[in-house]
Scaffold this motif. Structure first.
Motif: not given
Length: 222
Positions: A123-124, A131-133, A138-143, A156-157
């Motif tokens: 993950k990044l 970002i879970y590769q 993709i997670i942002y603020n629990n979404q 990702l790149h």
């Protein structure tokens, strides 16, 4: 899964490449450490197979560089040196596995499968954006959103090189297996997909278009 094979012996390189391709892997070849470094700069790899016969000191520095800057990339070293001391030193230098020559290709494929399966969840994290590769999530603020295929790879790149302008040609070369067979317009399609699936849902701006130059990952804002 993309693999880079690094060996100065062209016959050995081709032999390994063919075996890996038959096992459904995408494979690139490099015949020197210099070429290998170039490939690692422009493409994303899951595994590097490197032959110590290139030169132990040079290969050890190469492995150390991979583990410092691309620690999620697995490394398998191959060697015609049968000494245990060489195997121990190679593993201590950061290689994930060590295989002696002459190569048994069935064993190489098995060890390749094991090395890739043993990878930790990759993950990044960029502030509150994760970002879970492997899951293409993709997670942002629990979404969370799922972004599949080439749009995810483009996202990702770009995220790996924040605030760095990357051209359409560089993205094609890094992500597509045969970039010469597709047009740069596919990048525009991927970016539009990202903006609809990610930016619109999260209400943030992640990718900025740089006119006539390309794109850059712009989250968080400078």
């Amino acid at each position: 899964m993309r693999i880079l094979v690094v060996a100065k012996d062209e016959n050995l390189n081709n032999l390994i490449k063919k075996a890996l391709q038959e096992a459904s892997y995408t494979v690139d070849e490099a015949f020197s450490i210099k070429d290998a470094k170039y490939f690692l700069d422009v493409r994303n790899y899951n595994l590097v197979i490197v032959d110590l016969s290139i030169g132990k000191s040079e290969v050890y520095r190469f492995i150390d560089n991979i583990k410092e800057y691309k620690d999620s990339v697995k490394v398998i070293a191959i060697s015609d040196d049968t000494s245990v001391d060489t195997e121990i030193k190679t593993l201590k230098m950061g290689a994930d596995d060590f295989i002696r020559k002459p190569l048994n290709l069935d064993l190489l494929i098995l060890r390749t499968n094991i090395a890739l399966q043993s990878s930790k969840e990759r993950k990044l994290r960029i502030k509150d954006l994760i970002i879970y590769q492997d899951e293409e999530k993709i997670i942002y603020n629990n979404q969370e959103v799922f972004l599949k295929g080439k749009p995810f790879e483009v996202f990702l790149h770009l995220a790996k090189y924040p605030n760095q302008v990357i051209s359409k040609e560089q993205l094609l070369d890094a992500i597509w297996e045969e970039p010469e067979l597709v047009t740069p317009n596919v990048i525009e399609v991927a970016v539009n997909h990202i903006r609809q699936k990610v930016d619109k849902v999260f209400k943030i701006d992640t990718i900025k278009t740089i006119r006539r130059r390309g794109y850059k990952f712009s989250y968080p804002k400078e």
